[in-house]
Design a protein around this motif. Structure first.
Motif, PDB file in Angstrom:
ATOM      1  N   VAL A  97      54.851  42.331  27.322  1.00 20.92           N
ATOM      2  CA  VAL A  97      55.842  44.193  26.799  1.00 20.92           C
ATOM      3  C   VAL A  97      55.092  45.376  26.467  1.00 20.92           C
ATOM      4  CG1 VAL A  97      57.364  44.159  25.478  1.00 20.92           C
ATOM      5  CG2 VAL A  97      57.674  42.177  26.788  1.00 20.92           C
ATOM      6  N   TYR A  98      53.973  45.439  25.552  1.00 17.95           N
ATOM      7  CA  TYR A  98      53.549  46.175  25.644  1.00 17.95           C
ATOM      8  C   TYR A  98      52.919  47.628  26.794  1.00 17.95           C
ATOM      9  CZ  TYR A  98      49.876  49.221  23.932  1.00 17.95           C
ATOM     10  OH  TYR A  98      48.677  50.201  23.239  1.00 17.95           O
ATOM     11  N   SER A  99      51.990  46.242  27.685  1.00 10.20           N
ATOM     12  CA  SER A  99      51.571  47.404  28.730  1.00 10.20           C
ATOM     13  C   SER A  99      52.703  47.729  29.681  1.00 10.20           C
ATOM     14  CB  SER A  99      51.025  46.026  29.423  1.00 10.20           C
ATOM     15  OG  SER A  99      50.831  46.610  31.166  1.00 10.20           O
ATOM     16  N   PHE A 100      54.483  47.447  29.443  1.00  8.55           N
ATOM     17  CA  PHE A 100      55.492  47.714  30.196  1.00  8.55           C
ATOM     18  C   PHE A 100      55.644  49.486  30.015  1.00  8.55           C
ATOM     19  CE2 PHE A 100      59.721  47.994  31.236  1.00  8.55           C
ATOM     20  CZ  PHE A 100      59.990  48.203  32.338  1.00  8.55           C
ATOM     21  N   PHE A 101      56.061  49.011  28.491  1.00  6.22           N
ATOM     22  CA  PHE A 101      56.015  49.964  27.373  1.00  6.22           C
ATOM     23  C   PHE A 101      55.417  51.357  27.522  1.00  6.22           C
ATOM     24  CE2 PHE A 101      59.471  46.765  26.594  1.00  6.22           C
ATOM     25  CZ  PHE A 101      60.830  48.074  27.355  1.00  6.22           C
ATOM     26  N   ARG A 102      54.286  51.017  27.364  1.00  6.95           N
ATOM     27  CA  ARG A 102      53.126  51.903  27.149  1.00  6.95           C
ATOM     28  C   ARG A 102      52.547  52.550  28.266  1.00  6.95           C
ATOM     29  NH1 ARG A 102      50.282  55.455  25.602  1.00  6.95           N
ATOM     30  NH2 ARG A 102      48.880  55.276  24.168  1.00  6.95           N
ATOM     31  N   LYS A 103      53.025  52.500  29.532  1.00  6.98           N
ATOM     32  CA  LYS A 103      53.510  53.531  30.535  1.00  6.98           C
ATOM     33  C   LYS A 103      54.313  54.790  30.626  1.00  6.98           C
ATOM     34  CE  LYS A 103      51.143  49.490  33.618  1.00  6.98           C
ATOM     35  NZ  LYS A 103      51.243  48.895  34.789  1.00  6.98           N
ATOM     36  N   ARG A 104      55.412  54.162  29.302  1.00  7.09           N
ATOM     37  CA  ARG A 104      55.942  54.903  29.878  1.00  7.09           C
ATOM     38  C   ARG A 104      57.035  55.524  28.285  1.00  7.09           C
ATOM     39  NH1 ARG A 104      57.458  50.943  32.189  1.00  7.09           N
ATOM     40  NH2 ARG A 104      57.807  52.124  34.355  1.00  7.09           N
ATOM     41  N   TYR A 105      56.351  55.075  26.818  1.00  7.85           N
ATOM     42  CA  TYR A 105      56.271  55.398  26.272  1.00  7.85           C
ATOM     43  C   TYR A 105      54.816  55.681  24.847  1.00  7.85           C
ATOM     44  CZ  TYR A 105      58.744  56.208  21.479  1.00  7.85           C
ATOM     45  OH  TYR A 105      59.336  56.950  19.904  1.00  7.85           O
ATOM     46  N   SER A 106      54.779  56.488  24.608  1.00  7.92           N
ATOM     47  CA  SER A 106      53.272  56.501  23.823  1.00  7.92           C
ATOM     48  C   SER A 106      53.218  55.767  22.519  1.00  7.92           C
ATOM     49  CB  SER A 106      52.744  57.349  23.881  1.00  7.92           C
ATOM     50  OG  SER A 106      53.525  59.229  23.356  1.00  7.92           O
ATOM     51  N   ARG A 107      54.566  55.971  21.650  1.00  9.91           N
ATOM     52  CA  ARG A 107      55.116  55.759  20.015  1.00  9.91           C
ATOM     53  C   ARG A 107      54.381  54.227  20.301  1.00  9.91           C
ATOM     54  NH1 ARG A 107      57.054  61.053  17.132  1.00  9.91           N
ATOM     55  NH2 ARG A 107      55.911  59.641  15.293  1.00  9.91           N
ATOM     56  N   ILE A 108      53.648  53.480  20.490  1.00  8.31           N
ATOM     57  CA  ILE A 108      53.947  51.983  20.204  1.00  8.31           C
ATOM     58  C   ILE A 108      52.345  51.685  20.181  1.00  8.31           C
ATOM     59  CG2 ILE A 108      53.550  52.127  23.265  1.00  8.31           C
ATOM     60  CD1 ILE A 108      55.112  49.863  23.016  1.00  8.31           C
ATOM     61  N   GLU A 109      52.545  49.973  19.918  1.00  4.68           N
ATOM     62  CA  GLU A 109      51.473  50.170  19.427  1.00  4.68           C
ATOM     63  C   GLU A 109      52.221  48.380  19.459  1.00  4.68           C
ATOM     64  OE1 GLU A 109      49.681  50.131  15.891  1.00  4.68           O
ATOM     65  OE2 GLU A 109      50.031  52.434  15.485  1.00  4.68           O
ATOM     66  N   TYR A 110      50.721  47.463  19.117  1.00  2.73           N
ATOM     67  CA  TYR A 110      51.090  45.623  19.020  1.00  2.73           C
ATOM     68  C   TYR A 110      50.058  44.938  17.505  1.00  2.73           C
ATOM     69  CZ  TYR A 110      46.137  45.555  21.112  1.00  2.73           C
ATOM     70  OH  TYR A 110      44.806  45.312  21.606  1.00  2.73           O
ATOM     71  N   TYR A 111      50.843  43.898  17.550  1.00  2.00           N
ATOM     72  CA  TYR A 111      50.289  43.778  16.920  1.00  2.00           C
ATOM     73  C   TYR A 111      50.354  42.298  17.045  1.00  2.00           C
ATOM     74  CZ  TYR A 111      50.571  42.346  11.311  1.00  2.00           C
ATOM     75  OH  TYR A 111      49.733  42.385   9.869  1.00  2.00           O
ATOM     76  N   ILE A 112      49.320  40.941  15.923  1.00  2.27           N
ATOM     77  CA  ILE A 112      49.170  40.199  16.566  1.00  2.27           C
ATOM     78  C   ILE A 112      48.579  39.798  15.355  1.00  2.27           C
ATOM     79  CG2 ILE A 112      48.229  37.650  17.083  1.00  2.27           C
ATOM     80  CD1 ILE A 112      49.139  40.330  18.844  1.00  2.27           C
ATOM     81  N   PRO A 113      49.708  38.404  14.119  1.00  2.00           N
ATOM     82  CA  PRO A 113      49.165  37.372  13.525  1.00  2.00           C
ATOM     83  C   PRO A 113      48.263  37.096  13.155  1.00  2.00           C
ATOM     84  CG  PRO A 113      51.474  35.988  13.914  1.00  2.00           C
ATOM     85  CD  PRO A 113      50.804  37.507  15.220  1.00  2.00           C
TER      86      PRO A 113
END
Length: 565
Positions: A98-114
Motif C-alpha cells: 500500500v505504501y509503495s503504490f501510493f508513494r509513487k503518486r503522492y509524497s505526503r505519506i509515511e508508514y508506521y510499524i508498532p
C-alpha cells in the motif's frame, strides 16, 4: 507420535467416470476434483487455469467506496497519510504494497510499524499519538484494527481518521472508522472471506487503480508480496487466494521484487518456489526483524529497489534470523522439560506454559513446536510491559478463538484465527486463566482431535504414477490450507535394495508394488520403522508425490508420511 490414517470418502463412481471421461484424466484424479467440489468441465478449467479475470470486483467489499473517497480527498487536499501495519509477514507485506503504490503518486505519506515489545499487537495509543503530533489526519491500518474500538475512538477525538483493512474476525462492535474493510463482517457481501491482511491491502489499491484508470499491471506487480502473505499467514489457498497465490508464485519464480530476490538468494534457493518454500525460507527471515529488533527493517528491505542496499539490509535480517533461532531452540527445550517434569501438565487436554524471562518474539514459534510434540491446544506466555503476553496454537478441527472467548473475562485483549491467536492478561490472572482454558478445552475437544490425523485422498496403485499423472497432479497446486497436497495410500509395497538411515532419523529407500516401476522414497523422522522394513515383509505407506531434482536430473519421488508394517 501415533497418527490416525483417515481415508476420505469416495465420491459417486458414476460422477467419477463422467469427470474422468470429460477431462481425459485418471479416475483417481477425477475423484479428487469431486472431493474439492469441482463437478463440471468449466469448474475444472477454472481450477486448473487460474485467471486474473477470476478476481472479484473490489467495490463489492463493504466500505470500499468510502475508503477510496477518503483517500482521494486526502490526496486532493494535501493531508498527511500514515500507513500503519502489524509487525509480522502479513502486516509488513501489506504496508509495503500500500505504501509503495501510493508513494509513487503522492509524497505526503509515511508508514508506521508498532514495536512488538513497547506497543504490542495492533493499533497502539503511541501510534495514534505519533500521528496526531506529526499532523497525520488519515491512518490506513493494515492487518489489524478490527477490534480497536477504543483506540479508533481516541483517534477521532484527536482529529485522526481511520480506514481499517483487516481480515481477522470482528467483535460485537466495529470501530467508528471512516471505512472498515473486512470480508468477515456480517454485513459484507464480498464473495470471498479468506483474504490475508495483505490481500485486503491489495484489494484497496486495486479499487483505487480501477477508479483512477491506473493499469492493473502496476497493481499485479505486487503479487509476489501478496503470495508471501498468503503462504505465511496460513490462510486458505482456495478461490481468490488461490488465483493470487498462483500468479504471485509465478512472479517469485520469474521476476521477484528486489527484496524478495535478496531473501531467496540468502536462503540458497533461487527458483521453483512453492507455497511451502515461501513459508520456510522467506517468511522466517521477514518475521525475524520484528521478533528480535524492529519490523521496519523488513519493510525497508521489501521497499528497496537498489540491489546493494537491499543485500546489506538482507544480511542484517539474516543475522536477526540466526539470533531468533537461538532463542527459539533454547526456549523450546526449556518448555519441553517443564512439561515433562509435571505429571499434572502432561495429563491435560491443553498446554499453558509461562516464564517471565522468555523472549516474546519467538513464543509463537515455540507454541507451534509444543503443539507438534504433544498435539493439543497450546499457549506460551511471557512478561511484556507489565502484562503477560501469550501466543496460542491449535490442532486440526479445534477452534482456538472460540475457546479464548470462553476465557475473555480473564483477558485484557485477544485476537486471531481458529488455529492461531495472541492474547494479553494481567500477571495475577495467569493461574486462573490456565485452569479456565483447560476447563474450556476439556469440555469441547474430542478424543479424535487429540490424535494427529493423516488425511488420505485416495488409494493408488504405484503403477498409475506416470509422468502424465504427475503433470496433472501438480496443477492441483498451489497447495496450502483447504487445498493441501494430496496424500495417497499404497498397500503391500516392498523394498528393493538397501534401506538407509540418513540424517538424524530419516529413512531413504526404494519401493515397488507387484509389477510397478521402482520409486525412490524419503520418510522424514520415521527411523523407528527401519528394522521392521528390513525384515523384507510387504507394508503399507501413505505419501505425497513430488519431483526430486538432483544434479539437474529430475525424477518422481514419494515423500512418505506414514508407514504401517
Amino acid at each position: 507420535m501415533q497418527k490416525r490414517w483417515a481415508l476420505k470418502q469416495n465420491p459417486d463412481i458414476n460422477e467419477v467416470k463422467r469427470i474422468s471421461a470429460e477431462l481425459g484424466i485418471d479416475e483417481v484424479l477425477a475423484a479428487m476434483l469431486l472431493q474439492r467440489g469441482i463437478q463440471t468441465f468449466e469448474e475444472a478449467r477454472f481450477f486448473f487455469r487460474p485467471d486474473m479475470r477470476h478476481l472479484h470486483d473490489p467495490f463489492l467489499m463493504q466500505g470500499m467506496e468510502q475508503a477510496i473517497e477518503r483517500i482521494e480527498k486526502a490526496i486532493q487536499t494535501g493531508e498527511n497519510i500514515l500507513i500503519y501495519g502489524d509487525y509480522d509477514v502479513d502486516g509488513t507485506t501489506a504496508v509495503t504494497v500500500v505504501y509503495s503504490f501510493f508513494r509513487k503518486r503522492y509524497s505526503r505519506i509515511e508508514y508506521y510499524i508498532p514495536d512488538r515489545y513497547l506497543e504490542g499487537y495492533g493499533i497502539s495509543t503511541q501510534g495514534i499519538d505519533y500521528a496526531a503530533q506529526n499532523n497525520f489526519t488519515l491512518i490506513i491500518a493494515l492487518d489489524c484494527g478490527i477490534k480497536a474500538v477504543d483506540k479508533v475512538a481516541y483517534a477521532n477525538e484527536l482529529g485522526v481518521d481511520f480506514i481499517i483493512c483487516d481480515h481477522h474476525t470482528p467483535g460485537n462492535e466495529l470501530p467508528e472508522a471512516v471505512a472498515v474493510l473486512d470480508p468477515k463482517r456480517n454485513d459484507c457481501d464480498y464473495p470471498y472471506k479468506e483474504l490475508s491482511g495483505c490481500g485486503i491491502g491489495f484489494k484497496l489499491i486495486q479499487a483505487y487503480a480501477q477508479k483512477n484508470d491506473i493499469s492493473f499491471d502496476e497493481v499485479a506487480n505486487y503479487l509476489d508480496l501478496v503470495a508471501t502473505s498468503i503462504a505465511c499467514d496460513i490462510v486458505h489457498v482456495t478461490g481468490e487466494n488461490r488465483t493470487l497465490a498462483s500468479f504471485g508464485l509465478q512472479k517469485i519464480n520469474s521476476n521477484p521484487g528486489t527484496g524478495i530476490k535478496v531473501l531467496m538468494d540468502i536462503a540458497g534457493k533461487t527458483s521453483n518456489y512453492s507455497i511451502s518454500d515461501v513459508v520456510f525460507m522467506i517468511g522466517p527471515r521477514i518475521n525475524a526483524a520484528g521478533r528480535i529488533d524492529n519490523a521496519r527493517h523488513s519493510v525497508e528491505l521489501l521497499l528497496s529497489e537498489d540491489m546493494e542496499a537491499a543485500k546489506a539490509k538482507g544480511m542484517l535480517i539474516s543475522e536477526k534470523n540466526l539470533e531468533r533461532k537461538g532463542h527459539d531452540l533454547a526456549i523450546t527445550d526449556e518448555a519441553l522439560s517443564m512439561i515433562a517434569a509435571d505429571a499434572v501438565m502432561t495429563g491435560r487436554k491443553s498446554t499453558v506454559v509461562f516464564n517471565e524471562r522468555w523472549h516474546k518474539g519467538v513464543i509463537g514459534i515455540v507454541a507451534s513446536r509444543l503443539t507438534e510434540k504433544y498435539y493439543r491446544p497450546t499457549i506460551v506466555l511471557t512478561h511484556s510491559n507489565g502484562h503477560v503476553a501469550g501466543s496460542a496454537r491449535s490442532v486440526v478441527g479445534f477452534d482456538l478463538y472460540e475457546a479464548l472467548c470462553g476465557c475473555s473475562d480473564l483477558l485484557l485483549q485477544f485476537g486471531g484465527h481458529k488455529y492461531a491467536a495472541g492474547l494479553t492478561m494481567k500477571p495475577e490472572q495467569v493461574e486462573a486463566f490456565t485452569a479456565r482454558f483447560e476447563e474450556v478445552v476439556a469440555a469441547t475437544i474430542t478424543e479424535q482431535q487429540l490424535i494427529q490425523e493423516i488425511q488420505i485422498d485416495a488409494e493408488l496403485k504405484l503403477e498409475k504414477i506416470t509422468s502424465k499423472f504427475f503433470r496433472v497432479l501438480t496443477q492441483f497446486g498451489p497447495f496450502g490450507p483447504e487445498n493441501v497436497c494430496p496424500v495417497f495410500i499404497s498397500r503391500n509395497v516392498s523394498v528393493y535394495g538397501n534401506v538407509s538411515l540418513v540424517g538424524s532419523n530419516h529413512i531413504k529407500m526404494c519401493v515397488h508394488q507387484s509389477g510397478s516401476p521402482l520409486f525412490d522414497c524419503i520418510a522424514f523422522n520415521q527411523g523407528e520403522c527401519i528394522e521392521e522394513i528390513r525384515k523384507g515383509k510387504p507394508f503399507d505407506i501413505c505419501y505425497t508425490i513430488e519431483e526430486n531434482i538432483w544434479r539437474e536430473k529430475r525424477s518422481i519421488q514419494l515423500n512418505i508420511k506414514g508407514i504401517r508394517c
